[in-house]
Design a protein around this motif. Structure first.
Motif, PDB file in Angstrom:
ATOM      1  N   PHE A  71       0.844  -1.194   0.000  1.00  0.00           N
ATOM      2  CA  PHE A  71       0.000   0.000   0.000  1.00  0.00           C
ATOM      3  C   PHE A  71       0.881   1.246   0.000  1.00  0.00           C
ATOM      4  CE2 PHE A  71      -2.198   3.299   2.560  1.00  0.00           C
ATOM      5  CZ  PHE A  71      -3.311   3.500   1.755  1.00  0.00           C
ATOM      6  N   GLY A  72       0.391   2.332  -0.563  1.00  0.00           N
ATOM      7  CA  GLY A  72       1.107   3.601  -0.530  1.00  0.00           C
ATOM      8  C   GLY A  72       0.211   4.748  -0.919  1.00  0.00           C
ATOM      9  N   VAL A  73       0.686   5.955  -0.657  1.00  0.00           N
ATOM     10  CA  VAL A  73      -0.045   7.170  -0.997  1.00  0.00           C
ATOM     11  C   VAL A  73       0.806   8.002  -1.941  1.00  0.00           C
ATOM     12  CG1 VAL A  73      -1.043   9.317  -0.126  1.00  0.00           C
ATOM     13  CG2 VAL A  73      -1.286   7.203   1.190  1.00  0.00           C
ATOM     14  N   ASP A  74       0.246   8.339  -3.096  1.00  0.00           N
ATOM     15  CA  ASP A  74       0.909   9.213  -4.055  1.00  0.00           C
ATOM     16  C   ASP A  74       0.462  10.638  -3.724  1.00  0.00           C
ATOM     17  OD1 ASP A  74       1.667  10.719  -6.288  1.00  0.00           O
ATOM     18  OD2 ASP A  74       1.515   8.993  -7.632  1.00  0.00           O
ATOM     19  N   ARG A  75       1.327  11.356  -3.012  1.00  0.00           N
ATOM     20  CA  ARG A  75       0.941  12.687  -2.544  1.00  0.00           C
ATOM     21  C   ARG A  75       0.763  13.675  -3.689  1.00  0.00           C
ATOM     22  NH1 ARG A  75       4.733  13.594   2.819  1.00  0.00           N
ATOM     23  NH2 ARG A  75       3.264  12.699   4.327  1.00  0.00           N
ATOM     24  N   GLU A  76       1.572  13.530  -4.731  1.00  0.00           N
ATOM     25  CA  GLU A  76       1.480  14.461  -5.852  1.00  0.00           C
ATOM     26  C   GLU A  76       0.122  14.392  -6.527  1.00  0.00           C
ATOM     27  OE1 GLU A  76       3.634  15.405 -10.151  1.00  0.00           O
ATOM     28  OE2 GLU A  76       4.531  13.954  -8.785  1.00  0.00           O
ATOM     29  N   VAL A 113      -2.916   3.861  -3.334  1.00  0.00           N
ATOM     30  CA  VAL A 113      -2.701   2.725  -4.231  1.00  0.00           C
ATOM     31  C   VAL A 113      -2.588   1.450  -3.409  1.00  0.00           C
ATOM     32  CG1 VAL A 113      -1.251   1.751  -6.045  1.00  0.00           C
ATOM     33  CG2 VAL A 113      -1.448   4.240  -5.823  1.00  0.00           C
ATOM     34  N   LEU A 114      -3.431   0.492  -3.722  1.00  0.00           N
ATOM     35  CA  LEU A 114      -3.435  -0.804  -3.043  1.00  0.00           C
ATOM     36  C   LEU A 114      -3.113  -1.895  -4.046  1.00  0.00           C
ATOM     37  CD1 LEU A 114      -4.292  -2.652  -0.532  1.00  0.00           C
ATOM     38  CD2 LEU A 114      -6.547  -2.730  -1.648  1.00  0.00           C
ATOM     39  N   GLN A 115      -2.199  -2.788  -3.682  1.00  0.00           N
ATOM     40  CA  GLN A 115      -1.897  -3.947  -4.531  1.00  0.00           C
ATOM     41  C   GLN A 115      -2.416  -5.195  -3.850  1.00  0.00           C
ATOM     42  OE1 GLN A 115       2.180  -4.539  -5.991  1.00  0.00           O
ATOM     43  NE2 GLN A 115       1.997  -6.722  -5.491  1.00  0.00           N
ATOM     44  N   MET A 116      -3.173  -5.990  -4.608  1.00  0.00           N
ATOM     45  CA  MET A 116      -3.627  -7.292  -4.134  1.00  0.00           C
ATOM     46  C   MET A 116      -3.110  -8.348  -5.092  1.00  0.00           C
ATOM     47  SD  MET A 116      -7.470  -6.698  -2.622  1.00  0.00           S
ATOM     48  CE  MET A 116      -7.529  -8.433  -2.189  1.00  0.00           C
ATOM     49  N   LEU A 123       5.990   7.308  -3.337  1.00  0.00           N
ATOM     50  CA  LEU A 123       4.839   6.873  -2.570  1.00  0.00           C
ATOM     51  C   LEU A 123       5.293   6.621  -1.152  1.00  0.00           C
ATOM     52  CD1 LEU A 123       4.097   6.064  -5.608  1.00  0.00           C
ATOM     53  CD2 LEU A 123       2.346   4.695  -4.518  1.00  0.00           C
ATOM     54  N   ILE A 124       4.527   7.097  -0.250  1.00  0.00           N
ATOM     55  CA  ILE A 124       4.929   6.966   1.152  1.00  0.00           C
ATOM     56  C   ILE A 124       3.841   6.243   1.940  1.00  0.00           C
ATOM     57  CG2 ILE A 124       6.421   8.972   1.168  1.00  0.00           C
ATOM     58  CD1 ILE A 124       2.994   9.281   2.720  1.00  0.00           C
ATOM     59  N   VAL A 125       4.225   5.633   3.026  1.00  0.00           N
ATOM     60  CA  VAL A 125       3.266   5.084   3.972  1.00  0.00           C
ATOM     61  C   VAL A 125       3.146   6.092   5.095  1.00  0.00           C
ATOM     62  CG1 VAL A 125       2.785   3.253   5.608  1.00  0.00           C
ATOM     63  CG2 VAL A 125       3.776   2.705   3.398  1.00  0.00           C
ATOM     64  N   ARG A 126       1.957   6.551   5.347  1.00  0.00           N
ATOM     65  CA  ARG A 126       1.765   7.623   6.306  1.00  0.00           C
ATOM     66  C   ARG A 126       2.078   7.140   7.712  1.00  0.00           C
ATOM     67  NH1 ARG A 126      -4.203   8.817   4.179  1.00  0.00           N
ATOM     68  NH2 ARG A 126      -4.171   6.570   4.510  1.00  0.00           N
ATOM     69  N   LEU A 172       5.486   0.765  -3.251  1.00  0.00           N
ATOM     70  CA  LEU A 172       4.514   0.289  -2.269  1.00  0.00           C
ATOM     71  C   LEU A 172       5.210  -0.499  -1.172  1.00  0.00           C
ATOM     72  CD1 LEU A 172       1.585  -0.903  -4.584  1.00  0.00           C
ATOM     73  CD2 LEU A 172       1.961   1.350  -3.569  1.00  0.00           C
ATOM     74  N   GLN A 173       4.661  -0.413   0.034  1.00  0.00           N
ATOM     75  CA  GLN A 173       5.217  -1.127   1.172  1.00  0.00           C
ATOM     76  C   GLN A 173       4.133  -1.972   1.829  1.00  0.00           C
ATOM     77  OE1 GLN A 173       7.400   1.468   3.861  1.00  0.00           O
ATOM     78  NE2 GLN A 173       7.826   2.891   2.175  1.00  0.00           N
ATOM     79  N   LYS A 174       4.537  -3.125   2.328  1.00  0.00           N
ATOM     80  CA  LYS A 174       3.589  -4.015   3.002  1.00  0.00           C
ATOM     81  C   LYS A 174       3.200  -3.437   4.355  1.00  0.00           C
ATOM     82  CE  LYS A 174       3.310  -7.864   0.385  1.00  0.00           C
ATOM     83  NZ  LYS A 174       2.088  -8.595   0.049  1.00  0.00           N
ATOM     84  N   ARG A 175       1.906  -3.495   4.659  1.00  0.00           N
ATOM     85  CA  ARG A 175       1.437  -3.054   5.971  1.00  0.00           C
ATOM     86  C   ARG A 175       0.088  -3.696   6.254  1.00  0.00           C
ATOM     87  NH1 ARG A 175       1.136   2.613   6.876  1.00  0.00           N
ATOM     88  NH2 ARG A 175       0.112   1.910   8.765  1.00  0.00           N
TER      89      ARG A 175
END
Length: 436
Positions: free
Chosen positions: A268-273, A278-281, A394-397, A318-321
Motif C-alpha cells: 500500500f502507498g499514498v501518491d501525494r502528488e 494505491v493498493l496492490q492485491m 509513494l509513502i506510507v503515512r 509500495l510497502q507491506k502493511r
C-alpha cells in the motif's frame, strides 16, 4: 496454440491498382473480447514481503511492454474523454496484439501509422523485433501458471474467395498463434452466428452476441479473445460481506452495493502528488491487481497523469502493511467501437480509402470497417474472472495505526497486470459498481 487453415482459394484474377476500387471489401476487426474475473486462494509464488515484479530484462516480451503500457494509458484517456461519468473496462494487451498482428498485412503509411500509434519508435526498434516481442508475449501469457487460468488467442475468419498472401498466413500463425477459418460471408446471418458462437465458447460464455448486423461485404473478421480467472492469495470471506454499503457516485448521488472487507498484510502507498491511494492485491499465478483511489475531485488529475513511469513508481514504492480493506463486489462490462477512436490516435488510413493491406491480399482492396471491443469483469470474494521520469515517491503515512482503513466507496481505477511480462491485462474505472 494450434493453427488451422481451411481456405478455399477461388480463381480470382489479380487486378491492376486502378481497378481496386471495384473490388472493395470490408474488414471487420473485433479486438479483445475479454472475460476477466477476481477470485480467492493461497500463497504467493514470490516473497510476500516484496510486492515488486521480477526483472524482465532477459525476456523478449519486455521489448514491447513499455510501448504497450504507453498505448494502454493513451487509449484509456481517450475513452475517459468520450465517456465521462461511465464505467471503463478494456484489455490493452488484447487490443495491442490485434493491431500489431494486423500490421503484418499492412504496407506503406498504413503500417507506419499502426505501429507508431502503438507507441513504437521505428527508428529505434525494427519491425521484426516488435513482432518477436509479441510472439514471446503471446506465448508467455498462454503458459500454464498454477492458480490461474489465462488464455489469449487470435482467429481470422476469411471470405472463401479471398486469396491470401502465403507469407501473411505463415507469419500470423507462427508469431501470433492465429487460427484461420474459411467463412461464407454471403450468408451473413449464418456467418454471424458461427463467429458469435466461437467467441462465446472461447470466453466460457462470458461474452455473448459480439457481432450484430454483419455485412455481406465483409471479407475478413479478426478476433482476439482473452480469458482470465485467478484466485486471491488472501481471499475475502463471503460471511463478512456487507450486503448494502453506500457508494458515492461522481455526480454526488449514492447507491448501495455489496462491500467485501478484510484486514490483511497488503502492499500500500499514498501518491501525494496525485492525491491518491494505491493498493496492490496479489493473485496466485504471477498476477496482481492495483486499486487506485483518488481523493475527492482528483479523478481527472489522476487520469491525465497515468503513464508507464507512474505505474513503475507505484510498483517499486509500495510497502507491506496491515490494512483493513473495503472493496465492492463488481460485475461490469463495457463495449467500444474503436473505429471512431483509433483514427484520433493516429491510425487513420486503415479506416479509409487510403488503406493499404496488400500484404494480406493483392486481389482485393481491403479497408477496416469496424474495430469492436468488449470486456466483462466480475470481482467477488473468490477473486477475479473475466476478461516519464518523475520524482514522485509513494509513502506510507506514519500517522496511520497498524490497522489502517481504505474503503473503495467512490469511483476508483483498477489495473490487472501479468507480472512475468509486465503487461496490463485489463484496465478500467469503476464509476458505478451496480451498472453493467
Amino acid at each position: 496454440m494450434t493453427s488451422q487453415l481451411t481456405l478455399d482459394g477461388g480463381n480470382i484474377p489479380r487486378l491492376p491498382s486502378f481497378q481496386m476500387g471495384s473490388s472493395f471489401y470490408r474488414v471487420l476487426l473485433l479486438v479483445g473480447f475479454c472475460a476477466p474475473m477476481f477470485c480467492m486462494s493461497s500463497s504467493n509464488p514470490y516473497n510476500r514481503e516484496s510486492p515488486h515484479p521480477p526483472s524482465m530484462k532477459s525476456n523478449p516480451a519486455s521489448q514491447v511492454s513499455p510501448s504497450n503500457t504507453k498505448f494502454a494509458f493513451l487509449l484509456y484517456q481517450r475513452l475517459a474523454q468520450e465517456s465521462p461519468g461511465q464505467n471503463i473496462l478494456f484489455s490493452p494487451v488484447s487490443i495491442s496484439t490485434s493491431l500489431a498482428m494486423l500490421s503484418l498485412g499492412a504496407r506503406s503509411a498504413t503500417k507506419t501509422q499502426i505501429l507508431r500509434s502503438l507507441g513504437f519508435n521505428l527508428t529505434i526498434m525494427r519491425e521484426p523485433t516488435i513482432h518477436l516481442g509479441f510472439e514471446h508475449l503471446v506465448r508467455s501469457l498462454n503458459e500454464c501458471h498454477k492458480g490461474r487460468e489465462l488464455r489469449m488467442g487470435s482467429v481470422l475468419f476469411i471470405k472463401k474467395e479471398l486469396q491470401l498472401q502465403a507469407k501473411f498466413l505463415d507469419r500470423v500463425k507462427k508469431l501470433y498463434g492465429t487460427k484461420v477459418f474459411s467463412e461464407d460471408f454471403s450468408n451473413a446471418v449464418a456467418a454471424q452466428a458461427q463467429i458469435n458462437s466461437y467467441v462465446e465458447r472461447e470466453t466460457k460464455g462470458k461474452v455473448v452476441g459480439v457481432i450484430q448486423d454483419l455485412d455481406s461485404q465483409t471479407a475478413m473478421v479478426l478476433v482476439n479473445h482473452i480469458f482470465f480467472k485467478a484466485n486471491w492469495t488472501q481471499p475475502f470471506s463471503a460471511a463478512n460481506t456487507n450486503k448494502s454499503f453506500p457508494f458515492l457516485l461522481s455526480k454526488g448521488t449514492t447507491v448501495h452495493v455489496p462491500m467485501m472487507h478484510q484486514t490483511e498484510l497488503f502492499a500500500f502507498g499514498v501518491d501525494r502528488e496525485l492525491g491518491c491511494s494505491v493498493l496492490q492485491m496479489d493473485y496466485r499465478g504471477d498476477a496482481v491487481a492495483f486499486f487506485v483511489l483518488p481523493g475527492k475531485g482528483k479523478m481527472r488529475q489522476l487520469e491525465k497523469s497515468l503513464s508507464a513511469g507512474r505505474l513503475r513508481k507505484w510498483s517499486r514504492s509500495l510497502q507491506k502493511r496491515w490494512i483493513k480493506v473495503f472493496i465492492p463486489k463488481i460485475s461490469i462490462s463495457a463495449s467500444y467501437n474503436l473505429e471512431t477512436i483509433l483514427p484520433q490516435m493516429g491510425i487513420r488510413d486503415a479506416f479509409n480509402s487510403n488503406a493499404d493491406f496488400s500484404g494480406i491480399t493483392k486481389t482485393h482492396f481491403l479497408q477496416v470497417s469496424k474495430a469492436a471491443h468488449k470486456a466483462v469483469l466480475d470481482v467477488s470474494e473468490e477473486g477475479t474472472e473475466a476478461a516519464a521520469t518523475t520524482t514522485t515517491k509513494l509513502i506510507v503515512r506514519s500517522r496511520d495505526t497498524p490497522s489502517s482503513i481504505i474503503a473503495f466507496n467512490q469511483p476508483f481505477l483498477i489495473l490487472l497486470i501479468d507480472k512475468i511480462t509486465e503487461s496490463i491485462l485489463f484496465l478500467g474505472k469503476v464509476e458505478n459498481p451496480r451498472k453493467m
